[in-house]
Design a protein around this motif. Structure first.
Motif, short mmCIF file in Angstrom:
data_model
loop_
_atom_site.label_atom_id
_atom_site.label_comp_id
_atom_site.label_asym_id
_atom_site.label_seq_id
_atom_site.Cartn_x
_atom_site.Cartn_y
_atom_site.Cartn_z
N ARG A 91 0.96 -1.18 0.03
CA ARG A 91 -0.03 0.10 -0.10
C ARG A 91 0.91 1.31 0.06
O ARG A 91 0.47 2.11 -0.62
N LEU A 138 2.42 1.92 -3.40
CA LEU A 138 1.36 2.37 -4.46
C LEU A 138 0.81 3.60 -4.12
O LEU A 138 -0.23 4.17 -4.68
N LEU A 184 -1.16 4.80 -1.42
CA LEU A 184 -2.44 4.63 -0.66
C LEU A 184 -2.52 4.86 0.67
O LEU A 184 -3.08 5.83 1.15
N LEU A 201 3.09 5.36 -11.57
CA LEU A 201 2.30 4.29 -11.19
C LEU A 201 1.54 3.96 -12.62
O LEU A 201 1.18 2.57 -12.64
N ALA A 205 -11.33 -5.79 -6.25
CA ALA A 205 -12.52 -5.01 -6.00
C ALA A 205 -13.03 -4.31 -7.19
O ALA A 205 -12.53 -3.68 -7.77
N PHE A 206 -14.32 -4.47 -7.47
CA PHE A 206 -14.84 -4.11 -8.75
C PHE A 206 -16.51 -3.52 -8.26
O PHE A 206 -16.99 -3.95 -7.26
N HIS A 207 -16.93 -3.06 -9.05
CA HIS A 207 -18.47 -2.45 -8.99
C HIS A 207 -19.41 -3.90 -9.27
O HIS A 207 -19.05 -4.51 -10.36
N LEU A 237 -11.95 1.47 -15.38
CA LEU A 237 -10.59 1.74 -14.88
C LEU A 237 -9.59 2.29 -15.93
O LEU A 237 -8.85 3.00 -15.72
N ALA A 297 -10.30 5.79 -16.55
CA ALA A 297 -9.85 6.65 -15.49
C ALA A 297 -8.18 7.13 -15.70
O ALA A 297 -7.65 7.88 -15.20
N ASP A 298 -7.57 6.12 -16.46
CA ASP A 298 -6.07 6.21 -16.63
C ASP A 298 -6.01 7.30 -17.89
O ASP A 298 -6.07 7.08 -18.96
N THR A 304 -13.03 -0.29 -4.39
CA THR A 304 -12.45 0.24 -5.79
C THR A 304 -11.81 1.48 -5.63
O THR A 304 -11.17 1.81 -6.52
N ARG A 327 -9.22 2.20 -3.81
CA ARG A 327 -7.54 1.91 -3.89
C ARG A 327 -7.41 1.56 -5.30
O ARG A 327 -6.24 1.93 -5.72
N TYR A 328 -8.10 1.02 -6.16
CA TYR A 328 -7.85 0.60 -7.47
C TYR A 328 -7.81 1.90 -8.37
O TYR A 328 -6.94 2.06 -9.03
N LEU A 329 -8.59 2.62 -8.02
CA LEU A 329 -8.86 4.08 -8.69
C LEU A 329 -7.76 4.93 -8.48
O LEU A 329 -6.88 5.63 -9.23
N LEU A 330 -7.05 4.88 -7.23
CA LEU A 330 -6.01 5.77 -6.77
C LEU A 330 -4.59 5.03 -7.39
O LEU A 330 -3.60 5.86 -7.59
N THR A 331 -4.54 3.74 -7.49
CA THR A 331 -3.50 3.25 -8.36
C THR A 331 -3.37 3.25 -9.60
O THR A 331 -2.38 2.83 -10.23
N VAL A 332 -4.42 3.48 -10.23
CA VAL A 332 -4.35 3.70 -11.80
C VAL A 332 -3.29 4.33 -12.51
O VAL A 332 -2.55 3.96 -13.56
N PRO A 333 -3.12 5.65 -11.98
CA PRO A 333 -3.42 6.37 -10.81
C PRO A 333 -4.49 7.52 -11.30
O PRO A 333 -4.22 8.25 -12.18
N VAL A 334 -5.37 7.79 -10.38
CA VAL A 334 -5.83 9.14 -10.32
C VAL A 334 -5.58 9.89 -9.20
O VAL A 334 -5.74 9.35 -7.93
#
Lengths: 328, 262
Positions: free
Chosen positions: A67, A70, A72, A95, A106-108, A120, A123-124, B87, B89-96
């Motif tokens: 974490r 990354l 976080l 990143l 973890a997904f919707h 995803l 968002a990139d 989700t 944590r995954y958005l932030l590691t994309v990163p957003v």
């Protein structure tokens, strides 16, 4: 950009150590507000191109480390860098070249697997929208999810969810993959596939940093290991280095174990003992051939003679200590 | 994302039902002319004369409770919902980047703030056209304006309502960064709206009334007078923008340095 090109671009232009390390940390420490020290003065050194097994029992600080890498969570103190750039300052540029699976997928739940990946990818900012459908299909194909791509995520099994998580990490050609327990919840077949995938990625030149508490799978694909225990790195290096440190034992199956033990002791092998009717000792620098010769000369009837390399699991336990309790 | 969720589609459905309900109840009870001196009475009383008032009456009804609730649900869920299912944590590691995440989320909330009163208004106009006369519109001040002018004022009212809700949305976004439990963020946001309304109803607290974000919500009635009275509306806009600025800053400060451990 193909993986090969990514590799060429990331190839170290100078011989400095930091350029050759995909992940490096110095005195990295995370103390939670509760006062608990989850990661304690960690010195990570992951060479480029390595498949690095990040081992440790539950609660030893593996996920906290990932974490932090990354961005976080923020470290209490210490420095760290990935792909040669200091973090968390350069997170925006580093990143996108790093794929990650953190603490399970973890997904919707109400979106399909494909729609989740598309979200995803959208968002990139570094991703090209035009190539998204092709890249998503390739990622799904690579983890064997093509048939279930249109199903809602909530209807996925644990193994399919895990596969989708790995697919998300592979949406772009990456230089580094951080995979936290990638085989969690997978069936034996799936575990084999993931192991194969990691091996394949490693051969393509991608640096793979894979955390696990299951040693057998790591042993088969890794070139390097790091072992964590209660927030500290207790050992890290290449697998051959690890093996060289370990004590190789000989095991003699015989009708007269006591006599065999005496021969082993006379030859100067360490810790000669008799366990379950077999003679055991630490090999040291003596040739195994010499031992068999000596046994036969001494009139010990040898039924079986084995030189045992320690399994990684034994090494692991010797480093992290026995016991079932999770640490802190 | 917002409009594909069934929960939010259901909210829109209920919001659309309110003007229909109003239109039908006025139609089946009586065709009595306007009664009551307050704005509510005047709005409801005018429906029988002109259908466009179905939309105004419906907006009046939903603006105090129903709209804030709809906004609270979406805004409260915005960040905490992502944290809850992981989700985030995954958005932030994309990163957003975290500021970008907040900006995108608030943009979504703003579109929701606009679509909800718009739905009420459009359905209100359609229901009004179906059941009541449409001709020229008699404003609350007694002057007559053409029907199209009435629609223009309705659009202004909808935009005003959307802006008022933007404050609720900003508060909800901030609350949403505080927790990983979406329902807690939704409830807290709605509770803050209600608290503001309660404080606004206590005469002894008159001193703080002009600074409450709910104080100006119903001032849209001023847009139904001739000439247009903008002073109340203007204050409402300024106070609302102040709330938006403060809570977006708080949200940014909170999320910026937060450890994401979900």
């Amino acid at each position: 950009m193909s993986v090969a090109e990514a590799q060429a671009r990331s190839a170290p232009s100078d011989a400095s150590a930091s350029a050759e390390l995909a992940i490096e940390s110095a005195a990295l420490t995370k103390r939670f507000r509760s006062g608990q020290v989850a990661v304690d003065t960690l010195e990570l050194r992951v060479p480029r191109g390595a498949v690095y097994g990040f081992l440790g029992p539950n609660g030893s600080g593996k996920t906290t480390t990932i974490r932090m890498l990354l961005g976080l969570i923020f470290p209490t103190s210490g420095r760290y860098s990935m792909l040669g750039a200091a973090l968390p300052a350069s997170a925006g540029s580093v990143l996108p070249r790093v794929g990650a699976l953190v603490e399970g997928p973890a997904f919707h739940p109400y979106l399909s697997g494909r729609a989740n990946l598309a979200r995803l990818d959208a968002a990139d900012l570094t991703a090209t929208g035009r190539t998204a459908p092709r890249r998503i299909d390739e990622a799904l194909e690579r983890v064997g999810l093509t048939a279930a791509a249109g199903k809602r995520y909530r209807h996925y099994s644990l193994g399919m969810r895990q596969r989708l998580g790995i697919a998300a990490a592979l949406l772009q050609p990456r230089e580094l993959l951080l995979l936290d327990e990638p085989t969690n919840g997978l069936d034996p077949q799936g575990t084999r596939e993931v192991r194969h995938l990691i091996h394949q990625l490693g051969r393509e030149g991608v640096t793979v940093f894979v955390s696990s508490h299951l040693l057998a799978e790591v042993e088969q694909v890794c070139t390097h290991v790091g072992v964590m225990s209660t927030g500290r790195m207790v050992w890290q290096g290449s697998l051959p280095e690890l093996a060289a440190q370990q004590r190789v034992r000989v095991r003699v199956t015989t009708s007269d174990p006591q006599a065999a033990r005496d021969v082993l002791a006379r030859l100067g092998l360490g810790e000669p003992t008799v366990v379950d009717g077999e003679a055991l000792a630490v090999l040291g620098s003596i040739d195994p051939e010499r031992i068999v010769e000596a046994l036969v000369e001494a009139g010990v009837g040898v039924r079986g003679f084995v030189v045992e390399k320690p399994r990684l699991e034994d090494v692991f336990v010797s480093l992290t200590g026995e016991g079932f309790d999770v640490s802190g | 994302m917002i409009f594909r969720r069934r929960r939010n589609q259901a909210i829109l459905g209920v919001l659309a039902a309110i003007p229909i309900l109003i239109a039908i109840s006025v139609k089946v009870t009586d065709h009595g002319s306007r009664r009551g001196n307050d704005n509510a009475g005047a709005l409801f009383g005018s429906i029988a004369d002109n259908g466009v008032f179905v939309a105004f009456a419906a907006l009046f009804v939903v603006l105090t409770v129903f709209l804030p609730m709809a906004i609270s649900v979406v805004a409260g869920d915005s960040v905490s919902g992502e944290a809850n299912i992981g989700t985030l944590r995954y958005l932030l590691t994309v990163p957003v980047s975290r500021p970008r995440l907040l900006a995108v989320k608030y943009t979504g909330i703003l579109s929701w703030c606009l679509v909800t009163p718009l739905t009420v208004g459009v359905v209100g106009v359609l229901a009004g056209l179906a059941l009541f006369p449409s001709g020229s519109v008699v404003l609350l001040s007694g002057t007559q304006v053409p029907y199209v002018d009435g629609l223009g004022r309705l659009l202004l009212t909808i935009l005003y309502a959307a802006l008022m809700m933007a404050a609720v949305g900003a508060i909800g976004l901030f609350v949403s960064t505080l927790t990983e439990v979406p329902i807690a963020a939704m409830a807290t946001t709605l509770a803050l709206s209600i608290t503001s309304a309660v404080l606004d109803a206590i005469p002894q607290l008159g001193g703080i009334h002009p600074w409450l974000f709910s104080h100006y919500w119903l001032r849209f009635a001023d847009l139904l007078r001739d000439p247009l009275q903008f002073d109340g509306v203007e204050k409402g806009v300024l106070v609302t923008l102040g709330y938006v600025l403060v809570f977006l800053t708080l949200g940014w400060a909170r999320l910026g340095g937060k450890d994401i451990s979900s």
